[in-house]
Scaffold this motif. Structure first.
Motif, PDB file in Angstrom:
ATOM      1  N   ILE A  50       0.847  -1.188   0.000  1.00  0.00           N
ATOM      2  CA  ILE A  50       0.000   0.000   0.000  1.00  0.00           C
ATOM      3  C   ILE A  50       0.881   1.236   0.000  1.00  0.00           C
ATOM      4  CG2 ILE A  50      -1.855  -1.160   1.274  1.00  0.00           C
ATOM      5  CD1 ILE A  50      -1.008   0.896   3.581  1.00  0.00           C
ATOM      6  N   VAL A  78      -0.764  -1.996   9.059  1.00  0.00           N
ATOM      7  CA  VAL A  78      -1.609  -2.609   8.038  1.00  0.00           C
ATOM      8  C   VAL A  78      -2.026  -3.975   8.571  1.00  0.00           C
ATOM      9  CG1 VAL A  78      -1.788  -3.358   5.633  1.00  0.00           C
ATOM     10  CG2 VAL A  78      -0.299  -1.422   6.240  1.00  0.00           C
ATOM     11  N   TYR A 119      -3.948  -7.477   7.988  1.00  0.00           N
ATOM     12  CA  TYR A 119      -4.349  -8.364   6.901  1.00  0.00           C
ATOM     13  C   TYR A 119      -5.315  -9.419   7.424  1.00  0.00           C
ATOM     14  CZ  TYR A 119      -0.237  -6.319   4.719  1.00  0.00           C
ATOM     15  OH  TYR A 119       0.686  -5.440   4.217  1.00  0.00           O
ATOM     16  N   VAL A 143      -6.112  -6.883   2.617  1.00  0.00           N
ATOM     17  CA  VAL A 143      -5.970  -5.825   3.620  1.00  0.00           C
ATOM     18  C   VAL A 143      -7.324  -5.636   4.284  1.00  0.00           C
ATOM     19  CG1 VAL A 143      -5.438  -3.380   4.002  1.00  0.00           C
ATOM     20  CG2 VAL A 143      -4.192  -4.666   2.255  1.00  0.00           C
ATOM     21  N   ILE A 154      -6.258  -0.273   7.895  1.00  0.00           N
ATOM     22  CA  ILE A 154      -5.025   0.505   7.940  1.00  0.00           C
ATOM     23  C   ILE A 154      -5.189   1.532   9.045  1.00  0.00           C
ATOM     24  CG2 ILE A 154      -3.527   2.108   6.697  1.00  0.00           C
ATOM     25  CD1 ILE A 154      -4.546   0.678   4.118  1.00  0.00           C
TER      26      ILE A 154
END
Length: 127
Positions: free
Chosen positions: A64, A79, A81, A113, A116
């Protein structure tokens, strides 16, 4: 004299970009060599952080990038996942309007993802 990078108490426009391969969110989709936009968000960083949920339907990505419309300092990007351990980018990132980060959490394997989180200083200007 160094410029200041305020972490505004008001909302900042962030974009997330993904790499197959704006703070906009950009991601790189699996099997491609280009960036696609996951979307734009107005985020209130007055609390020092903001978490942006990404729907699983957005796809799988290899990295990203963040892009901002304002000057901004970010001290940490996490981030999360759905199918891999979280990636923590624990470094100071200073962005001017329109600038993008280097790829965050690059991987050879595409991952989903799920969120964030962006952390920024306590709202005081930082030189």
């Amino acid at each position: 004299m160094s410029p200041t990078y305020p972490c505004r108490a008001s909302a900042c426009l962030l974009s997330i970009l993904a790499f197959i391969g704006t703070f906009l969110m950009m991601v790189a989709p699996a099997g491609a060599d280009s960036w696609v936009s996951l979307g734009n968000r107005d985020v209130d960083l007055s609390a020092g952080s903001s978490r942006i949920e990404i729907p699983a339907s957005a796809g799988r990505f290899r990295a990203i990038r963040l892009e901002t419309k304002d000057r901004l300092i970010v001290t940490r990007v996490v981030v999360t996942y759905a199918d891999a351990p979280a990636h923590v980018e624990a470094r100071t990132i200073r962005l001017f309007p329109g600038e993008r980060t280097a790829p965050i959490g690059p991987s050879r394997e595409a991952r989903t993802v799920s969120a964030i989180e962006v952390l920024c200083p306590d709202g005081q200007p930082v030189a």
